[in-house]
Design a protein around this motif. Sequence first.
Motif, PDB file in Angstrom:
ATOM      1  N   SER A  60     -19.998  29.928  86.839  1.00 49.14           N
ATOM      2  CA  SER A  60     -19.066  30.803  87.543  1.00 49.14           C
ATOM      3  C   SER A  60     -17.651  30.442  87.134  1.00 49.14           C
ATOM      4  CB  SER A  60     -19.201  30.656  89.055  1.00 49.14           C
ATOM      5  OG  SER A  60     -18.164  31.379  89.699  1.00 49.14           O
ATOM      6  N   THR A  61     -17.018  31.354  86.415  1.00 44.64           N
ATOM      7  CA  THR A  61     -15.650  31.114  85.963  1.00 44.64           C
ATOM      8  C   THR A  61     -14.698  30.984  87.146  1.00 44.64           C
ATOM      9  OG1 THR A  61     -16.081  32.348  83.938  1.00 44.64           O
ATOM     10  CG2 THR A  61     -13.763  32.033  84.555  1.00 44.64           C
ATOM     11  N   ARG A  62     -14.773  31.909  88.105  1.00 44.21           N
ATOM     12  CA  ARG A  62     -13.847  31.885  89.236  1.00 44.21           C
ATOM     13  C   ARG A  62     -14.018  30.634  90.091  1.00 44.21           C
ATOM     14  NH1 ARG A  62     -15.043  37.757  91.462  1.00 44.21           N
ATOM     15  NH2 ARG A  62     -17.062  36.997  90.835  1.00 44.21           N
ATOM     16  N   THR A  63     -15.256  30.227  90.345  1.00 53.83           N
ATOM     17  CA  THR A  63     -15.487  29.029  91.160  1.00 53.83           C
ATOM     18  C   THR A  63     -14.968  27.799  90.438  1.00 53.83           C
ATOM     19  OG1 THR A  63     -17.437  30.029  92.186  1.00 53.83           O
ATOM     20  CG2 THR A  63     -17.223  27.633  92.351  1.00 53.83           C
ATOM     21  N   ARG A  64     -15.261  27.677  89.153  1.00 56.09           N
ATOM     22  CA  ARG A  64     -14.802  26.510  88.399  1.00 56.09           C
ATOM     23  C   ARG A  64     -13.272  26.444  88.371  1.00 56.09           C
ATOM     24  NH1 ARG A  64     -15.866  24.708  82.068  1.00 56.09           N
ATOM     25  NH2 ARG A  64     -14.423  22.952  82.147  1.00 56.09           N
ATOM     26  N   GLU A  68     -10.993  23.499  90.006  1.00 55.39           N
ATOM     27  CA  GLU A  68     -10.202  22.660  89.098  1.00 55.39           C
ATOM     28  C   GLU A  68      -8.708  22.786  89.392  1.00 55.39           C
ATOM     29  OE1 GLU A  68     -11.059  22.987  84.938  1.00 55.39           O
ATOM     30  OE2 GLU A  68     -13.145  22.391  85.194  1.00 55.39           O
ATOM     31  N   VAL A  69      -8.215  24.002  89.540  1.00 57.98           N
ATOM     32  CA  VAL A  69      -6.789  24.212  89.799  1.00 57.98           C
ATOM     33  C   VAL A  69      -6.409  23.668  91.173  1.00 57.98           C
ATOM     34  CG1 VAL A  69      -5.016  25.987  90.179  1.00 57.98           C
ATOM     35  CG2 VAL A  69      -6.554  26.159  88.220  1.00 57.98           C
ATOM     36  N   GLY A  70      -7.220  23.949  92.181  1.00 59.83           N
ATOM     37  CA  GLY A  70      -6.932  23.467  93.523  1.00 59.83           C
ATOM     38  C   GLY A  70      -6.891  21.949  93.594  1.00 59.83           C
ATOM     39  N   THR A  71      -7.856  21.284  92.963  1.00 63.22           N
ATOM     40  CA  THR A  71      -7.883  19.823  92.954  1.00 63.22           C
ATOM     41  C   THR A  71      -6.644  19.275  92.249  1.00 63.22           C
ATOM     42  OG1 THR A  71     -10.306  19.818  92.976  1.00 63.22           O
ATOM     43  CG2 THR A  71      -9.232  17.790  92.281  1.00 63.22           C
ATOM     44  N   PHE A  72      -6.285  19.869  91.116  1.00 62.79           N
ATOM     45  CA  PHE A  72      -5.086  19.443  90.383  1.00 62.79           C
ATOM     46  C   PHE A  72      -3.823  19.645  91.219  1.00 62.79           C
ATOM     47  CE2 PHE A  72      -1.493  20.572  87.659  1.00 62.79           C
ATOM     48  CZ  PHE A  72      -1.347  19.397  86.940  1.00 62.79           C
ATOM     49  N   GLN A  73      -3.701  20.816  91.845  1.00 58.59           N
ATOM     50  CA  GLN A  73      -2.507  21.112  92.639  1.00 58.59           C
ATOM     51  C   GLN A  73      -2.365  20.161  93.832  1.00 58.59           C
ATOM     52  OE1 GLN A  73      -2.980  25.293  93.496  1.00 58.59           O
ATOM     53  NE2 GLN A  73      -1.827  25.883  91.671  1.00 58.59           N
ATOM     54  N   LEU A  74      -3.480  19.620  94.317  1.00 57.34           N
ATOM     55  CA  LEU A  74      -3.446  18.680  95.444  1.00 57.34           C
ATOM     56  C   LEU A  74      -3.373  17.231  94.970  1.00 57.34           C
ATOM     57  CD1 LEU A  74      -6.045  20.451  97.755  1.00 57.34           C
ATOM     58  CD2 LEU A  74      -3.551  20.417  97.996  1.00 57.34           C
ATOM     59  N   GLY A  75      -3.191  17.039  93.650  1.00 58.12           N
ATOM     60  CA  GLY A  75      -2.969  15.697  93.118  1.00 58.12           C
ATOM     61  C   GLY A  75      -4.203  14.967  92.644  1.00 58.12           C
ATOM     62  N   MET A 109     -18.960  18.828  94.499  1.00 53.98           N
ATOM     63  CA  MET A 109     -19.150  20.245  94.766  1.00 53.98           C
ATOM     64  C   MET A 109     -20.264  20.694  93.831  1.00 53.98           C
ATOM     65  SD  MET A 109     -18.808  23.600  93.667  1.00 53.98           S
ATOM     66  CE  MET A 109     -18.120  23.293  92.072  1.00 53.98           C
ATOM     67  N   ILE A 110     -21.224  21.451  94.347  1.00 58.48           N
ATOM     68  CA  ILE A 110     -22.292  21.969  93.484  1.00 58.48           C
ATOM     69  C   ILE A 110     -22.431  23.470  93.674  1.00 58.48           C
ATOM     70  CG2 ILE A 110     -24.088  21.423  95.180  1.00 58.48           C
ATOM     71  CD1 ILE A 110     -25.952  20.900  92.690  1.00 58.48           C
ATOM     72  N   ARG A 111     -22.565  24.153  92.557  1.00 55.71           N
ATOM     73  CA  ARG A 111     -22.908  25.583  92.560  1.00 55.71           C
ATOM     74  C   ARG A 111     -24.261  25.662  91.896  1.00 55.71           C
ATOM     75  NH1 ARG A 111     -21.337  30.897  92.974  1.00 55.71           N
ATOM     76  NH2 ARG A 111     -22.020  32.270  91.301  1.00 55.71           N
ATOM     77  N   THR A 112     -25.242  26.129  92.663  1.00 52.60           N
ATOM     78  CA  THR A 112     -26.607  26.107  92.170  1.00 52.60           C
ATOM     79  C   THR A 112     -27.362  27.326  92.649  1.00 52.60           C
ATOM     80  OG1 THR A 112     -28.568  24.697  91.957  1.00 52.60           O
ATOM     81  CG2 THR A 112     -27.488  24.738  94.118  1.00 52.60           C
ATOM     82  N   PHE A 113     -28.570  27.450  92.221  1.00 51.28           N
ATOM     83  CA  PHE A 113     -29.453  28.524  92.667  1.00 51.28           C
ATOM     84  C   PHE A 113     -30.009  28.146  94.041  1.00 51.28           C
ATOM     85  CE2 PHE A 113     -29.380  28.464  88.076  1.00 51.28           C
ATOM     86  CZ  PHE A 113     -29.082  29.792  87.771  1.00 51.28           C
TER      87      PHE A 113
END
Length: 114
Positions: A60-64, A68-75, A109-113
């Motif tokens: 999932s492009t949007r989830t990844r 990634e961006v949120g974690t980076f923005q929070l340091g 965090m896991i994205r799975t079936f």
Amino acid sequence: MSTASPSSPVRTKRDFLSVADLSREELLGLLARARRLSRGDEAGAPLRGQTLALIFRKSSTRTRVSFEVGTFQLGGHALFLSDQSSQIGRGESVPDTARVLSRMVDGIMIRTFG
């Protein structure tokens, strides 16, 4: 999570698998903090020095990108793991991988079936 530093209190590991895992007060507090962070009302880097493992069994492009961006923005730092880039599902079970990773990272965090 069981990390401590001279400037922060000791935290104990806690799993968050469902909204039902939180009390009403915890959920309202979490949403209020998210609102403050998204508005820019709360400064700082609450994830400084912490690493989040992102396990993707289902792409999932949007989830990844959002994690990634949120974690980076929070340091913090996000570590992307997929079936193609790891042994998950090819020799290491997801539960075993999660147990081992939980000793090395601050969150998973896991994205799975289903």
